[in-house]
Structure formats: structure tokens, C-alpha cells
Write a protein that holds these residues in place. Structure first.
Motif, PDB file in Angstrom:
ATOM      1  N   ALA A  97      48.354  48.628  45.153  1.00 16.42           N
ATOM      2  CA  ALA A  97      47.234  47.723  44.888  1.00 16.42           C
ATOM      3  C   ALA A  97      47.598  46.252  45.058  1.00 16.42           C
ATOM      4  N   GLY A  98      48.857  45.910  44.914  1.00 14.01           N
ATOM      5  CA  GLY A  98      49.272  44.521  45.110  1.00 14.01           C
ATOM      6  C   GLY A  98      49.148  44.045  46.541  1.00 14.01           C
ATOM      7  N   LYS A 105      41.922  42.277  44.694  1.00 18.79           N
ATOM      8  CA  LYS A 105      42.843  42.503  43.568  1.00 18.79           C
ATOM      9  C   LYS A 105      42.261  41.996  42.259  1.00 18.79           C
TER      10      LYS A 105
END
Length: 122
Positions: A97-98, A105
Motif C-alpha cells: 500500500a505504500g 494512500k
């Protein structure tokens, strides 16, 4: 609006033709800890057939807790982890997800602290 993201050096980019991940959560498995260098990895599970990746990807494969292979994808230039792709659940892929674009995000809401939560085992 599709999801999108990239690695640290921006050599690898991706888009996912969905409006939101199927699930977002913290993966605490030993392999994700080692790959992220942290005690967990925040992942966003998406349908694999909706993902398009461009750029120099390398892959390392190991065995997941299910006993099946898990393929870890990363940028071959900067080494940023991009996703892990479990053979035990061939219809999905877990994006790191980063790597999502900044605005995406900001809106992620993890719903569990032990992927696979209610999804198929890795």
C-alpha cells in the motif's frame, strides 16, 4: 477512477482498474516483515486481472504459510517491493500500500491486522 502507484525511483508504475481495494490490512507474516523491514506490511488486495504493471519487475518466490508459492514482485532498479502474488489465491494480488499514489494512500482504511482476514490463505 483506477488506483495507481509506483516504486521509489518511478521506473515501475501500475494501475488497477477498480475504484477501491477488496480489502486493506496489515500483514504480519515473517516474510512480509523481512521484505518491509518493519513488523508488518500494509497491503491492499486487488483482483489480479485488473492490475497492469509497467517497468522493470523482478520476482522472488518462496513458500507461504499455505504451503503454496508466494511470488514477491519488486523494482529491479531501486528494489522497492510492489506486491506479493500467492498461488493459493490466484484471483488476487496484494499490493504494497505504500506504493500507491499519495492521494490514494491518504484514504486507505485498514480493516484488519492479520491478512488474510477473511480472504483465501497465502
Amino acid at each position: 477512477m483506477p488506483l495507481s502507484g509506483h516504486c521509489l525511483c518511478k521506473a515501475v508504475t501500475y494501475t488497477v482498474d477498480v475504484d477501491a481495494p477488496l480489502i486493506v490490512g496489515y500483514d504480519h507474516c515473517d516474510d512480509c516483515q523481512r521484505q518491509s523491514g518493519s513488523t508488518y506490511s500494509l497491503v491492499a488486495v486487488v483482483p489480479k486481472d485488473k492490475l497492469t504493471v509497467n517497468g522493470p519487475i523482478k520476482k522472488w518466490s518462496g513458500t507461504g504459510s499455505s504451503g503454496h508459492a508466494v511470488h514477491r514482485l519488486f523494482c529491479s532498479d531501486c528494489g522497492s517491493p510492489i506486491a506479493h502474488d500467492p498461488d493459493a489465491a490466484p484471483e488476487i494480488i496484494a499490493l504494497k500500500a505504500g506504493t500507491f499514489d499519495t492521494e490514494i494512500k491518504k484514504n486507505l482504511k485498514p480493516v484488519c491486522s492479520a491478512i488474510p482476514c477473511n480472504s483465501p490463505p497465502y
